[in-house]
Design an enzyme around this catalytic site. Sequence first.
Site, PDB file in Angstrom:
ATOM      1  N   HIS A   1      -8.147  -8.694   2.492  1.00  0.00           N
ATOM      2  CA  HIS A   1      -7.400  -8.247   1.454  1.00  0.00           C
ATOM      3  C   HIS A   1      -6.381  -8.839   0.705  1.00  0.00           C
ATOM      4  O   HIS A   1      -5.534  -8.332  -0.174  1.00  0.00           O
ATOM      5  CB  HIS A   1      -6.914  -6.907   2.249  1.00  0.00           C
ATOM      6  CG  HIS A   1      -5.668  -7.361   3.140  1.00  0.00           C
ATOM      7  ND1 HIS A   1      -5.803  -7.852   4.276  1.00  0.00           N
ATOM      8  CD2 HIS A   1      -4.231  -7.081   2.971  1.00  0.00           C
ATOM      9  CE1 HIS A   1      -4.555  -8.068   4.771  1.00  0.00           C
ATOM     10  NE2 HIS A   1      -3.573  -7.874   4.071  1.00  0.00           N
TER      11      HIS A   1
HETATM   12  C1  UD1 Z   1       0.038  -4.298   2.117  1.00  0.00           C
HETATM   13  C2  UD1 Z   1       1.095  -5.373   2.608  1.00  0.00           C
HETATM   14  C3  UD1 Z   1       0.232  -6.433   3.424  1.00  0.00           C
HETATM   15  C4  UD1 Z   1      -0.316  -5.907   4.614  1.00  0.00           C
HETATM   16  C5  UD1 Z   1      -1.338  -4.817   3.936  1.00  0.00           C
HETATM   17  C6  UD1 Z   1      -2.202  -4.331   5.126  1.00  0.00           C
HETATM   18  C7  UD1 Z   1       2.759  -5.696   1.006  1.00  0.00           C
HETATM   19  C8  UD1 Z   1       3.524  -6.670  -0.083  1.00  0.00           C
HETATM   20  N1  UD1 Z   1       1.908  -6.001   1.387  1.00  0.00           N
HETATM   21  O1  UD1 Z   1      -0.820  -4.701   1.431  1.00  0.00           O
HETATM   22  O2  UD1 Z   1       1.346  -7.356   3.827  1.00  0.00           O
HETATM   23  O3  UD1 Z   1      -1.099  -6.819   4.989  1.00  0.00           O
HETATM   24  O4  UD1 Z   1      -0.584  -3.967   3.365  1.00  0.00           O
HETATM   25  O5  UD1 Z   1      -3.151  -3.257   4.661  1.00  0.00           O
HETATM   26  O6  UD1 Z   1       3.586  -4.747   1.220  1.00  0.00           O
HETATM   27  N2  UD1 Z   1      -4.496   1.522  -1.660  1.00  0.00           N
HETATM   28  C9  UD1 Z   1      -5.431   2.893  -1.458  1.00  0.00           C
HETATM   29  N3  UD1 Z   1      -4.934   3.651  -0.480  1.00  0.00           N
HETATM   30  C10 UD1 Z   1      -3.814   3.274   0.247  1.00  0.00           C
HETATM   31  C11 UD1 Z   1      -2.991   1.994  -0.050  1.00  0.00           C
HETATM   32  C12 UD1 Z   1      -3.387   1.373  -0.896  1.00  0.00           C
HETATM   33  O7  UD1 Z   1      -6.181   3.029  -2.178  1.00  0.00           O
HETATM   34  O8  UD1 Z   1      -3.544   4.075   1.302  1.00  0.00           O
HETATM   35  C13 UD1 Z   1      -4.858   0.668  -2.848  1.00  0.00           C
HETATM   36  C14 UD1 Z   1      -4.206   0.719  -4.052  1.00  0.00           C
HETATM   37  O9  UD1 Z   1      -5.327   0.409  -4.965  1.00  0.00           O
HETATM   38  C15 UD1 Z   1      -3.207  -0.536  -3.839  1.00  0.00           C
HETATM   39  C16 UD1 Z   1      -3.978  -1.496  -3.286  1.00  0.00           C
HETATM   40  O10 UD1 Z   1      -4.769  -0.686  -2.333  1.00  0.00           O
HETATM   41  O11 UD1 Z   1      -2.976  -0.489  -5.480  1.00  0.00           O
HETATM   42  C17 UD1 Z   1      -2.953  -2.401  -2.414  1.00  0.00           C
HETATM   43  O12 UD1 Z   1      -1.981  -1.481  -1.641  1.00  0.00           O
HETATM   44  P1  UD1 Z   1      -0.440  -2.229  -1.455  1.00  0.00           P
HETATM   45  O13 UD1 Z   1       0.111  -1.312  -0.637  1.00  0.00           O
HETATM   46  O14 UD1 Z   1      -0.113  -2.516  -2.946  1.00  0.00           O
HETATM   47  O15 UD1 Z   1      -0.683  -3.325  -0.649  1.00  0.00           O
HETATM   48  P2  UD1 Z   1      -1.574  -3.970   0.395  1.00  0.00           P
HETATM   49  O16 UD1 Z   1      -2.841  -4.713  -0.476  1.00  0.00           O
HETATM   50  O17 UD1 Z   1      -2.317  -2.915   1.293  1.00  0.00           O
END
Ligand code: UD1
Length: 382
Positions: A221
Amino acid sequence: MKIISIVGARPNFIKIAPFIHEIEKYNAINTNKIEHLLVHTGQHYDDRMSKAFFNALNIPTADINLGIGSGSHAEQVGCTMIAFEKILLKEKTDWIVVVGDVNATLACSITAKKYHIKVCHIEAGLRSGDEKMPEEINRIVTDRLSDLLLVPDKLSGENLKKEGVHENRITFVGNIMIDTLEVNMARSAKLNIYNIINNNLLEKQAHHYKALEEYALITMHRPSNVDTKKILQPLIEFFSNEITKDIHLIWPIHPRTQNRLKEFGLWGNLLNNDKIILLHPIGYNEMIKLNMKARFILTDSGGLQEESCVLGTPCLTLRWNTERPITLLENGGTSILVGNNIDRIRKEYNYIKNVKICPERPELWDGNTAKRCVNAIVDYGK
Ligand code: UD1
């Protein structure tokens, strides 16, 4: 004493569960109670990324949910700071406790510190040396501001000392993720792999897997692996065309990765490959079970590196560096750094596919870390 703990994203939930349970134990036997509030920033909001973990790990519903959701880093951090400031002004607290390295960790540490509230960081001192990782920036800033730095291993303590942190702010407590692993290992072991697959299967791939004898597990991811097609496509081709010649791959897909695969036109082929089993993000116990029985793992997750080390599963870490060097093969662990260069991955893959399971426990990864964390806070300044 009053403590506000913060969680925002999936790995935080696994780290906060034992801490909250330890406060409950502390309050059961002490007259001087700890008042505790749990704040969820809402960075992860899907049921499979959040609620499922609260349920499985017996975490009480958050007292406050800031509902921040997705967004750019500045949006997530900025909105969290604005919302969390209001909570701090209302709820006078002695401490905030932050875990790990996500945006919630950074945002809440800065906000609290400006109100002269003491900050305790659980999982302090990890350093990858790679400031292109958002998590590395979060770690550096959080540690710089924290009053009490609770480190999972001695290497992390050394990192902090090199940065000039006085040793009386550092306590070596061990790895709190392993407390959660200890509590859940027996329950996870009883789960049935076919049920895990069939209950979490993405779209329609079901019935092929009745005869699944062995498999490898993948998770990926990190923005550095999934956000550009030039990097993601060769990885997908290596998994689909080469690894699947030897073994089935089980892949619980993070929402970010699924979105990128679709955007880059790589989703269809993956879905049609019989040897790749695509799952929704799976629960904690399900992941531990799949890890326990995997021949090997390919991952860019920090938590999985640590769990693989303790469970003994050979692990190819799809990164060029790690903030968790204690999990590396050369330090007695099970993980090999392979980055995202296919020649390098292929070379180490040919080695690792024949490596046997070999569990390893770094010092103080013993299931009692949360207790040491609570004691360190209670004893602070005494
Ligand atoms: C975050 C953490 C990372 C951790 C990871 C575990 C930061 C900088 N990064 O990254 O360290 O390893 O979580 O999963 O805080 N999304 C959904 N549903 C959700 C959450 C996210 O669809 O419940 C999608 C959204 O499109 C979002 C993308 O996932 O834009 C990324 O989510 P985000 O919270 O920005 O960071 P992670 O890549 O999950």
